[in-house]
Design an enzyme around this catalytic site. Sequence first.
Site, PDB file in Angstrom:
ATOM      1  N   CYS A 100      30.703  40.994  37.437  1.00 44.64           N
ATOM      2  CA  CYS A 100      32.100  41.541  37.794  1.00 44.64           C
ATOM      3  C   CYS A 100      32.848  42.700  38.071  1.00 44.64           C
ATOM      4  CB  CYS A 100      33.423  40.687  37.525  1.00 44.64           C
ATOM      5  SG  CYS A 100      32.822  38.720  37.932  1.00 44.64           S
ATOM      6  N   HIS A 119      41.256  43.751  33.098  1.00 42.36           N
ATOM      7  CA  HIS A 119      40.332  42.788  33.663  1.00 42.36           C
ATOM      8  C   HIS A 119      40.708  41.765  33.580  1.00 42.36           C
ATOM      9  CE1 HIS A 119      36.491  41.309  35.078  1.00 42.36           C
ATOM     10  NE2 HIS A 119      36.871  40.285  34.118  1.00 42.36           N
ATOM     11  N   GLU A 175      40.410  40.273  25.130  1.00 45.52           N
ATOM     12  CA  GLU A 175      40.432  41.850  25.860  1.00 45.52           C
ATOM     13  C   GLU A 175      42.075  42.670  25.301  1.00 45.52           C
ATOM     14  OE1 GLU A 175      41.071  44.396  29.505  1.00 45.52           O
ATOM     15  OE2 GLU A 175      40.870  42.257  29.917  1.00 45.52           O
ATOM     16  N   LYS A 233      44.592  40.975  39.148  1.00 49.46           N
ATOM     17  CA  LYS A 233      44.574  39.274  39.417  1.00 49.46           C
ATOM     18  C   LYS A 233      45.373  38.616  40.030  1.00 49.46           C
ATOM     19  CE  LYS A 233      39.637  40.162  37.845  1.00 49.46           C
ATOM     20  NZ  LYS A 233      40.033  41.160  37.026  1.00 49.46           N
ATOM     21  N   HIS A 285      40.347  37.252  41.732  1.00 48.31           N
ATOM     22  CA  HIS A 285      39.201  37.682  41.328  1.00 48.31           C
ATOM     23  C   HIS A 285      38.178  38.115  42.542  1.00 48.31           C
ATOM     24  CE1 HIS A 285      36.572  39.163  38.841  1.00 48.31           C
ATOM     25  NE2 HIS A 285      36.480  37.985  37.687  1.00 48.31           N
ATOM     26  N   PHE A 332      29.955  38.600  34.066  1.00 44.19           N
ATOM     27  CA  PHE A 332      28.874  37.906  33.618  1.00 44.19           C
ATOM     28  C   PHE A 332      27.102  38.167  33.072  1.00 44.19           C
ATOM     29  CE2 PHE A 332      30.037  34.016  35.485  1.00 44.19           C
ATOM     30  CZ  PHE A 332      31.154  33.424  34.899  1.00 44.19           C
TER      31      PHE A 332
END
Length: 466
Positions: A208, A350, A360, A382, A387, A453
């Site tokens: 991502c 993010h 975060e 988002k 996403h 990931f």
Amino acid sequence: MKLSSFSPVVRRRVVVTGIGIVSPIGIGREKTWEALCQSQTGTTDIQHADYLLPPSLWNDKKISQEEKQKMKQSLIEAMPCKVAALVRSQTTAGEPSFAPTAHAPRSFAFSEYCVAEALRDAGLLSPGAKPSLVVEDLNRVGVNMGMGIVSLDDVADVALALHTDPLHPHYSKIHPMFVPKILGNMLAGVTAIQYGATGPIGSGVAACATGAYCIGEAAVWVQRGKADIAICGAAESCVSGIAVGGFSRMRALCTKYNSTPETASRPFDKQSGGFVMGEGAGVLVLEEYERAVRRGAPIYAELRGFGQSSDAHHVAAPHPEGLGARHCIERALEDSEGVGAADVGYVNAHATGTIGDRIELKAMEESLGVDRSAPLYISSSKGALGHLLGAAGSVEAALTALALRRQLAPPTANLHDPCLSLEEQQQKKMCLIPHGTAQPLSTPAALSTSFGFGGINTALLFTQVN
């Protein structure tokens, strides 16, 4: 032995001169920006997804439309997540359909639109039905385009052809272009071929964080003099039964708001329940600063810092202390050679509506919250976009550059009950921009973060250009 004396390497400045976006809330840069600033959302019932079934089933003329609809409905009923953020099919004449073809998946169509929009925005396309690049030397034009996940539908088609009846495999049903369609570097390849760009070419794969990684790598090319112009970003389209099923089995997707899809994506909200899968593309044109100034190009921002790090912790979960996220932000500041933490007034985070959101925020507090006199404004796109997986980083980088240029921070759609109370936000000198209207800014620098990931973390630092 006498050592040779070499001149020091001079780092060139890199600016953003063109932006192209395809998103679930708008086709094009301006439509996406306008909808984002109004807290519109692109999440809808997954019934509206046109490509849940593999093409070999949906296009099979031997199967009736009624039977195809039953297949689709059965697939949806089997899935716990029944929402997605979709780029809706265009119905007006002259608008793109973004339909997959025998030669190219849907993501290629997203990318083609965005590249053309970005190049036109930068003033680098000739007029006419078949525009070409208006540059002195195509050897100085680089391309770095990626995707997080290749076309799973095309893989499914081949699997069905070969293994539905293992005793009678239908080898001839494999399309001759199957392999090129599923190669991760092919977005870069087809873009370079279309415009004759013969400079450096690349295609980062970073889950991502792919779009952000491609932009950061392309910026290094321009800094080091390997290219004068770079077309960079990412595209993604995997709202299919395979991808939705896979992410659902990981319990990563939101299942809490199936009956109210528009409210499902909730970054930084106490009532969040997982991320919403989206699709789209984002492309930037990066250019060497002096060249852009000489030709009078529009300049959105300077790309001043690129930070990277690894969590080295888990294949899917972020480091619980946010160490990787903090390190990539700190490295972006270091890479900027002069921008301080207090100079950053806005972060396009993010944040996906998962456990990573609070982590975060901790990373931001530790890397950007020191000695601040003004609050750090934070939002996540988002909530509106869902996403976009591999394309998320490039779309959000583009929106960060727009926010900096226009000194306006877009809100976080569906953020009504922040995971940090107002008292906590004031104490930490943070401001989570809630659902509603955009927040005016007065900042010389803005940051876009993207995590993937495998523990991959990136941060892109943009500054205003005087």
